[in-house]
Design a protein around this motif. Structure first.
Motif, mmCIF file in Angstrom:
data_model
loop_
_atom_site.group_PDB
_atom_site.id
_atom_site.type_symbol
_atom_site.label_atom_id
_atom_site.label_comp_id
_atom_site.label_asym_id
_atom_site.label_seq_id
_atom_site.Cartn_x
_atom_site.Cartn_y
_atom_site.Cartn_z
ATOM 1 N N TYR A 11 -2.365 13.794 0.474
ATOM 2 C CA TYR A 11 -2.988 14.985 -0.098
ATOM 3 C C TYR A 11 -3.751 15.796 0.961
ATOM 4 O O TYR A 11 -3.800 17.025 0.898
ATOM 5 C CB TYR A 11 -3.951 14.590 -1.215
ATOM 6 N N ARG A 14 -5.715 14.189 -8.916
ATOM 7 C CA ARG A 14 -4.405 14.577 -8.393
ATOM 8 C C ARG A 14 -3.279 13.887 -9.166
ATOM 9 O O ARG A 14 -2.283 14.510 -9.510
ATOM 10 C CB ARG A 14 -4.309 14.215 -6.908
ATOM 11 N N ALA A 15 -3.435 12.594 -9.419
ATOM 12 C CA ALA A 15 -2.384 11.821 -10.085
ATOM 13 C C ALA A 15 -2.364 12.042 -11.595
ATOM 14 O O ALA A 15 -1.304 11.976 -12.225
ATOM 15 C CB ALA A 15 -2.565 10.336 -9.779
ATOM 16 N N ASP A 31 -10.920 7.039 -5.647
ATOM 17 C CA ASP A 31 -9.550 7.236 -6.124
ATOM 18 C C ASP A 31 -9.229 8.727 -6.109
ATOM 19 O O ASP A 31 -10.080 9.553 -5.794
ATOM 20 C CB ASP A 31 -9.370 6.662 -7.538
ATOM 21 N N ALA A 82 -2.447 7.892 -0.373
ATOM 22 C CA ALA A 82 -2.688 9.082 -1.197
ATOM 23 C C ALA A 82 -3.573 10.073 -0.452
ATOM 24 O O ALA A 82 -3.299 11.280 -0.429
ATOM 25 C CB ALA A 82 -3.330 8.683 -2.513
ATOM 26 N N CYS A 83 -4.629 9.577 0.176
ATOM 27 C CA CYS A 83 -5.562 10.438 0.904
ATOM 28 C C CYS A 83 -4.852 11.182 2.029
ATOM 29 O O CYS A 83 -4.980 12.408 2.172
ATOM 30 C CB CYS A 83 -6.712 9.602 1.463
ATOM 31 N N ASP A 117 -3.014 1.815 -0.992
ATOM 32 C CA ASP A 117 -2.461 2.858 -1.853
ATOM 33 C C ASP A 117 -3.331 4.115 -1.795
ATOM 34 O O ASP A 117 -2.827 5.235 -1.704
ATOM 35 C CB ASP A 117 -2.369 2.342 -3.293
#
Length: 273
Positions: free
Chosen positions: A167, A125-126, A121, A163-164, A159
């Motif tokens: 970022y 970052r989140a 995960d 995200a990967c 998801d």
């Protein structure tokens, strides 16, 4: 093909350890893929952890001082500065390893053996407020190192893939989604299952919440929802299992327990431990 794995998780991260067990069980089940898991673990590993890993068909378990916790910083320094942990590289070569599965550990950009990096995960970052500056930097440096080293990045959801690639744009084209898998086992009869629920005094219908009590799981939001339902005259029961300790916030569970008692929701939120 001999695939090297190292221990994921443990006492503080049950989810990571269970993930590894499930992954290795799946690999051993599909024999036509001819993948042999070779699990490298430190010499001080918990005996029960070793026994569970050795019980997996076709898995080979190798204990080595090269993975002892005290050596971890030295290993990472070598991997970052000269591109490889020479001792671990030779260990993998000696055991004829074809591919290495990396998780929460970077083995270097000059390793000389193909590697897949599993990133579970992007919490830092989140949810950066859940991390100290040091913990945030360690995760960020580790993930960036794996991406820049040209690893194939294995993710557990679409998801996480989005995200990967958002970022770390240079990971595009090298990400793969491998969803969580658990090999189905023989289900108990309804009577046997109900007997277990009865032993905990559980009602006929309930929600099961098997999350360990880490702050980001947000059990407090469930309490808020239950309070609203109670005000509406609805009786809903949530049954929570999971480790009652957050290593990053050890005061979280005691605080949660206090708020549960203050709200008087013990009948609607049951703690199984």
């Amino acid at each position: 093909m001999r695939v090297a794995f190292t221990l994921i998780g443990g006492k503080n991260w049950t989810g990571g350890y269970n993930y590894l067990l499930n992954l290795l069980t799946i690999l051993s089940y599909y024999k036509e893929y001819c993948l042999k898991p070779v699990i490298f673990i430190d010499q001080k590993c918990n005996i029960s952890d070793i026994a569970a890993l050795k019980s997996i068909p076709r898995a080979e378990v190798i204990q080595t001082p090269l993975l002892n916790p005290a050596r971890r910083l030295y290993s990472l320094t070598q991997s970052m500065l000269i591109g490889r942990d020479i001792g671990l590289q030779q260990l993998f070569i000696n055991h004829k390893i074809d591919v290495i599965f990396e998780s929460a550990q970077f083995f270097g950009w000059r390793l000389g053996i193909p590697a897949i990096a599993w990133i579970p995960d992007f919490q830092h970052r989140a949810l950066p407020h859940l991390f100290s500056k040091l913990a945030w930097c360690k995760r960020e440096i580790g993930f960036r190192s794996q991406v820049l080293a040209g690893r194939t990045i294995m993710l557990s959801s679409e998801d996480a893939r989005q995200a990967c690639e958002g970022y770390y744009p240079s990971s595009k084209g090298r990400t793969r989604v491998v969803s969580f898998s658990v090999l189905p086992r023989d289900l108990p009869s309804f009577e046997a299952a109900r007997a277990i629920a009865d032993s905990y005094g559980l009602p006929e219908q309930f929600f099961f919440m098997p999350n360990q009590f880490w702050r980001h799981k947000n059990h407090l939001l469930v309490l808020e929802a239950l309070n609203i339902l109670r005000q509406q005259g609805k009786q809903v029961v949530v049954v929570a299992s999971g480790k009652q300790l957050d290593p990053r916030a050890p005061d979280y569970f005691p605080s949660f327990n206090t708020k549960l008692a203050e709200a008087g929701l013990q009948d609607m939120f049951r703690l199984l431990g």
